[in-house]
Write a protein that holds these residues in place. Sequence first.
Motif, mmCIF file in Angstrom:
data_model
loop_
_atom_site.group_PDB
_atom_site.id
_atom_site.type_symbol
_atom_site.label_atom_id
_atom_site.label_comp_id
_atom_site.label_asym_id
_atom_site.label_seq_id
_atom_site.Cartn_x
_atom_site.Cartn_y
_atom_site.Cartn_z
ATOM 1 N N ASN A 5 0.868 -1.173 0.000
ATOM 2 C CA ASN A 5 0.000 0.000 0.000
ATOM 3 C C ASN A 5 0.909 1.228 0.000
ATOM 4 O OD1 ASN A 5 -2.815 -0.957 0.194
ATOM 5 N ND2 ASN A 5 -2.036 -1.966 2.025
ATOM 6 N N LYS A 11 -5.726 5.785 0.731
ATOM 7 C CA LYS A 11 -5.936 4.608 1.575
ATOM 8 C C LYS A 11 -7.031 3.744 0.941
ATOM 9 C CE LYS A 11 -6.910 3.483 6.334
ATOM 10 N NZ LYS A 11 -7.567 2.574 6.766
ATOM 11 N N SER A 14 -11.649 -0.116 1.806
ATOM 12 C CA SER A 14 -12.006 -1.095 2.830
ATOM 13 C C SER A 14 -10.788 -1.970 3.080
ATOM 14 C CB SER A 14 -13.243 -1.905 2.420
ATOM 15 O OG SER A 14 -12.963 -2.729 1.316
ATOM 16 N N ASN A 15 -10.990 -3.165 3.576
ATOM 17 C CA ASN A 15 -9.891 -4.021 4.007
ATOM 18 C C ASN A 15 -9.283 -4.818 2.846
ATOM 19 O OD1 ASN A 15 -8.195 -4.989 5.962
ATOM 20 N ND2 ASN A 15 -9.485 -6.742 6.436
ATOM 21 N N TYR A 16 -8.486 -4.156 2.020
ATOM 22 C CA TYR A 16 -7.743 -4.810 0.946
ATOM 23 C C TYR A 16 -6.417 -4.089 0.746
ATOM 24 C CZ TYR A 16 -9.147 -1.059 -2.278
ATOM 25 O OH TYR A 16 -9.333 0.148 -2.887
ATOM 26 N N SER A 17 -5.528 -4.691 -0.012
ATOM 27 C CA SER A 17 -4.236 -4.088 -0.310
ATOM 28 C C SER A 17 -4.138 -3.801 -1.803
ATOM 29 C CB SER A 17 -3.102 -5.034 0.108
ATOM 30 O OG SER A 17 -3.125 -5.211 1.517
ATOM 31 N N ARG A 88 -17.962 -6.479 1.293
ATOM 32 C CA ARG A 88 -16.996 -6.048 2.311
ATOM 33 C C ARG A 88 -17.239 -6.764 3.644
ATOM 34 N NH1 ARG A 88 -16.666 0.464 1.113
ATOM 35 N NH2 ARG A 88 -15.391 0.283 -0.776
ATOM 36 N N GLU A 92 -14.580 -9.506 5.179
ATOM 37 C CA GLU A 92 -13.949 -9.273 6.472
ATOM 38 C C GLU A 92 -14.342 -10.334 7.489
ATOM 39 O OE1 GLU A 92 -14.412 -5.094 7.352
ATOM 40 O OE2 GLU A 92 -13.454 -4.585 5.441
ATOM 41 N N SER A 97 -8.761 -9.722 9.664
ATOM 42 C CA SER A 97 -8.009 -8.505 9.381
ATOM 43 C C SER A 97 -7.061 -8.662 8.190
ATOM 44 C CB SER A 97 -7.214 -8.072 10.616
ATOM 45 O OG SER A 97 -6.257 -9.073 10.945
ATOM 46 N N HIS A 98 -6.932 -9.882 7.645
ATOM 47 C CA HIS A 98 -6.070 -10.098 6.477
ATOM 48 C C HIS A 98 -6.627 -9.306 5.303
ATOM 49 C CE1 HIS A 98 -3.209 -11.882 3.842
ATOM 50 N NE2 HIS A 98 -4.147 -12.465 3.112
ATOM 51 N N ALA A 99 -5.763 -8.583 4.609
ATOM 52 C CA ALA A 99 -6.195 -7.669 3.549
ATOM 53 C C ALA A 99 -5.508 -7.979 2.223
ATOM 54 C CB ALA A 99 -5.909 -6.230 3.973
#
Length: 126
Positions: A5, A11, A14-17, A88, A92, A97-99
Amino acid sequence: MRLINPADFPKPASNYSQGVAHQAGAQRLVLSGQVGVKPDGTTIEGVDGQMKQAFANFLAVLREAGFATTDVTKVTVYVVKPALMEFRRARESALGSHAPAATYVQVAGLADPAYLVEIEGEAVKE
């Protein structure tokens, strides 16, 4: 595995890279598209239920291959109607929490008109 990232990028929403780097000598698992069908062959009703079941099926393939959720490098979801928030929440819930890298695509249809969601991905175990 290294999640990428860049500091000068926005940013993630949501929870991804933005990217995932891994060693070329690692074991790689490519997961076929998983849909909202239970083990008994019945299709779950509704996009939220299908999203959760598709992720459950995704995780079952991952476990059967001996991989952990933290080994997932890429998730792609295809939906036939808007379901970004459902995606999302389900992602999740399934991955914690793995992204990993992620892509969300709205399509005209899937292999069966009853399917509202299909999730595919990749995992790498170093």
